[in-house]
Design a protein around this motif. Structure first.
Motif, short mmCIF file in Angstrom:
data_model
loop_
_atom_site.label_atom_id
_atom_site.label_comp_id
_atom_site.label_asym_id
_atom_site.label_seq_id
_atom_site.Cartn_x
_atom_site.Cartn_y
_atom_site.Cartn_z
N ARG A 102 63.39 -59.19 -10.33
CA ARG A 102 62.56 -58.07 -9.89
C ARG A 102 62.39 -57.03 -10.99
NH1 ARG A 102 59.08 -59.31 -7.76
NH2 ARG A 102 58.59 -57.12 -7.33
N VAL A 103 63.43 -56.78 -11.76
CA VAL A 103 63.32 -55.82 -12.86
C VAL A 103 62.34 -56.34 -13.92
CG1 VAL A 103 64.58 -54.68 -14.74
CG2 VAL A 103 65.61 -54.85 -12.48
N ILE A 104 62.39 -57.63 -14.19
CA ILE A 104 61.45 -58.24 -15.13
C ILE A 104 60.02 -58.12 -14.61
CG2 ILE A 104 60.68 -60.43 -16.13
CD1 ILE A 104 63.66 -61.22 -16.30
N ALA A 105 59.84 -58.39 -13.31
CA ALA A 105 58.51 -58.29 -12.72
C ALA A 105 57.95 -56.89 -12.83
CB ALA A 105 58.56 -58.73 -11.26
N ARG A 106 58.79 -55.90 -12.59
CA ARG A 106 58.33 -54.51 -12.68
C ARG A 106 58.04 -54.12 -14.13
NH1 ARG A 106 58.89 -51.42 -8.14
NH2 ARG A 106 59.05 -49.50 -9.36
N ALA A 107 58.85 -54.61 -15.05
CA ALA A 107 58.61 -54.32 -16.47
C ALA A 107 57.31 -54.96 -16.93
CB ALA A 107 59.78 -54.81 -17.31
N GLN A 108 57.05 -56.19 -16.47
CA GLN A 108 55.80 -56.86 -16.81
C GLN A 108 54.61 -56.09 -16.24
OE1 GLN A 108 55.06 -60.66 -14.96
NE2 GLN A 108 53.77 -61.35 -16.67
N ALA A 109 54.75 -55.62 -15.00
CA ALA A 109 53.67 -54.85 -14.38
C ALA A 109 53.40 -53.57 -15.16
CB ALA A 109 54.03 -54.52 -12.93
N ALA A 110 54.46 -52.94 -15.65
CA ALA A 110 54.29 -51.71 -16.43
C ALA A 110 53.54 -51.98 -17.72
CB ALA A 110 55.65 -51.09 -16.72
N VAL A 111 53.84 -53.11 -18.36
CA VAL A 111 53.13 -53.48 -19.60
C VAL A 111 51.66 -53.73 -19.30
CG1 VAL A 111 52.91 -55.24 -21.39
CG2 VAL A 111 55.18 -54.43 -20.72
N ALA A 153 65.17 -66.13 -22.50
CA ALA A 153 65.19 -66.03 -21.04
C ALA A 153 63.82 -65.62 -20.51
CB ALA A 153 66.25 -65.02 -20.60
N LEU A 154 63.19 -64.66 -21.18
CA LEU A 154 61.88 -64.20 -20.74
C LEU A 154 60.82 -65.28 -20.92
CD1 LEU A 154 61.95 -60.53 -22.10
CD2 LEU A 154 62.17 -61.28 -19.72
N ARG A 155 60.89 -66.01 -22.03
CA ARG A 155 59.92 -67.09 -22.26
C ARG A 155 60.03 -68.16 -21.18
NH1 ARG A 155 61.95 -66.81 -27.64
NH2 ARG A 155 60.59 -65.55 -28.96
N ALA A 156 61.27 -68.46 -20.78
CA ALA A 156 61.48 -69.48 -19.75
C ALA A 156 60.98 -68.99 -18.40
CB ALA A 156 62.95 -69.85 -19.68
N TYR A 157 61.15 -67.69 -18.16
CA TYR A 157 60.79 -67.14 -16.85
C TYR A 157 59.30 -66.79 -16.76
CZ TYR A 157 61.23 -64.42 -12.57
OH TYR A 157 61.09 -63.95 -11.29
N LEU A 158 58.71 -66.39 -17.91
CA LEU A 158 57.30 -66.01 -17.93
C LEU A 158 56.58 -66.84 -19.00
CD1 LEU A 158 57.77 -62.12 -17.87
CD2 LEU A 158 57.15 -63.58 -15.93
N PRO A 159 56.42 -68.13 -18.77
CA PRO A 159 55.87 -69.01 -19.81
C PRO A 159 54.43 -68.69 -20.21
CG PRO A 159 56.02 -70.16 -17.70
CD PRO A 159 56.77 -68.87 -17.54
N GLU A 160 53.69 -67.99 -19.35
CA GLU A 160 52.28 -67.69 -19.66
C GLU A 160 52.11 -66.36 -20.39
OE1 GLU A 160 50.01 -69.98 -19.04
OE2 GLU A 160 51.63 -71.21 -18.20
N ALA A 161 53.17 -65.58 -20.48
CA ALA A 161 53.07 -64.25 -21.09
C ALA A 161 52.95 -64.36 -22.61
CB ALA A 161 54.28 -63.40 -20.72
N SER A 162 52.23 -63.41 -23.19
CA SER A 162 52.07 -63.39 -24.65
C SER A 162 53.35 -62.91 -25.32
CB SER A 162 50.92 -62.46 -25.04
OG SER A 162 51.27 -61.11 -24.75
N SER A 163 53.47 -63.20 -26.60
CA SER A 163 54.65 -62.75 -27.36
C SER A 163 54.75 -61.24 -27.36
CB SER A 163 54.58 -63.27 -28.80
OG SER A 163 54.64 -64.68 -28.83
N GLU A 164 53.61 -60.56 -27.45
CA GLU A 164 53.61 -59.10 -27.44
C GLU A 164 54.12 -58.57 -26.11
OE1 GLU A 164 50.54 -55.33 -28.12
OE2 GLU A 164 49.77 -57.38 -28.04
N THR A 165 53.67 -59.17 -25.02
CA THR A 165 54.12 -58.74 -23.70
C THR A 165 55.61 -58.99 -23.53
OG1 THR A 165 51.97 -59.09 -22.65
CG2 THR A 165 53.89 -59.16 -21.22
N LEU A 166 56.09 -60.16 -23.95
CA LEU A 166 57.51 -60.48 -23.84
C LEU A 166 58.36 -59.51 -24.64
CD1 LEU A 166 57.40 -64.38 -24.09
CD2 LEU A 166 57.73 -62.99 -22.03
N ASP A 167 57.89 -59.15 -25.83
CA ASP A 167 58.64 -58.21 -26.66
C ASP A 167 58.74 -56.84 -25.99
OD1 ASP A 167 59.88 -57.50 -29.32
OD2 ASP A 167 58.22 -56.08 -29.29
N LYS A 168 57.65 -56.40 -25.37
CA LYS A 168 57.67 -55.11 -24.67
C LYS A 168 58.60 -55.14 -23.47
CE LYS A 168 53.02 -53.66 -26.07
NZ LYS A 168 51.63 -53.40 -25.62
#
Length: 302
Positions: A166-175, A88-103
């Motif tokens: 929105r929760v994903i966006a905030r989690a990504q921002a925190a990373v 789900a995260l890969r589909a929603y954030l295709p540009e994010a790194s594997s490390e970022t997605l895992d976090k």
């Protein structure tokens, strides 16, 4: 995809939302309790009496229910998130790194998803304002005889997907903030002071990076700048070193006079944050606060 018909709870709505995100919406949902129809589905969640990830069966209503490593019970939301969350995260954030997605995955798994799991299993105190309770309010009431339950489920899933995003966006921002805070710490000019060029969420990052010698964080706030005192531990309302007592509650000219910082704007009475109109002004306040050495980690915000 298949789940049960009838009254829905937050966990089955969340499980559906996760699967919808993971497949970019390319899925068909069947809500039924008919065993034959369930057997034909590629993925079955919250119904069927079987937990078998290999067969993509994700029920949790059995005597030997699936548990997290710490013993907390899973709901269908947590089980589906476990196996499809990264997709789900890969589909929603295709540009994010594997490390970022895992976090991000771990952040949601230990936060929002776990909360849904606990509420569904009665492992936490039910609350009228809990998000799970609000999602379940989309079920048709007895007075809504013409309201279709499948339409209600899909309406609830739209809300869940919006909150999820929105929760994903905030989690990504925190990373991302951790990386920015780490860089600011490595390039810090003044002892005890962290200067950020963006309004980043720095609180968790300071502790995750074990920045024990940082007392104040300076960052922009609109066109102004603030200087915030770092708490002694996550979630604390105290400060490692509160701002000078002489500044407490002062504003504008009064604070400028006492601090000798011309563009100083305010200091909160509880001495956990102050501000200035410029970056230089906020840094000057932070340097003065460090020099004052007023350590008192038990000063609480009221």
């Amino acid at each position: 995809m298949a789940t049960h018909s009838g009254t829905f709870h937050a966990d089955d709505v969340f499980a559906y939302a996760i699967l919808k995100m993971a497949t970019a919406g390319q899925l068909e949902l069947i809500r039924t309790r008919d065993g034959g129809r369930l057997a034909e589905a590629d993925v079955v969640f919250d119904v069927g009496g079987v937990f078998d990830p290999a067969a993509r069966r994700y029920d949790h209503h059995m005597r030997d229910k699936p548990l997290r490593a710490d013993g907390a019970p899973y709901s269908s939301a947590g089980l589906v998130w476990r196996d499809f969350g990264l997709d789900a995260l890969r589909a929603y954030l295709p540009e994010a790194s594997s490390e970022t997605l895992d976090k991000i995955w771990r952040s949601l798994d230990g936060g929002l998803i776990r909360d849904v799991d606990l509420m569904d299993n009665g492992a936490t105190t039910p609350m009228a304002g809990h998000f799970s309770t609000l999602v379940e309010a989309w079920n048709p009431t007895f007075a809504e005889e013409t309201r279709d339950e499948n339409d209600a489920f899909r309406d609830a899933s739209i809300v869940v997907l919006a909150v999820f995003a929105r929760v994903i966006a905030r989690a990504q921002a925190a990373v991302l903030a951790v990386d920015a805070v780490a860089l600011a710490a490595r390039t810090a000019v003044y002892p005890g002071i962290l200067v950020l060029e963006q309004r980043l969420p720095w609180e968790d990052a300071v502790f995750d990076l074990n920045l024990t010698e940082i007392f104040y964080v300076v960052r922009p706030a609109g066109t102004d700048w603030t200087c915030s005192a770092v708490p002694p531990e996550k979630g604390s309302f105290a400060q490692r070193r509160p701002l000078p007592d002489a500044w407490a509650g002062l504003r504008d000219e009064a604070l400028a006079k006492v601090s000798s910082v011309p563009d100083a704007t305010f200091c909160h009475p509880a001495r956990f944050v102050c501000g200035a109109r410029s970056r230089d002004g906020a840094v000057a306040l932070a340097r003065l606060a460090v020099a004052s050495g007023e350590e008192n980690s038990f000063l609480l915000i009221h």
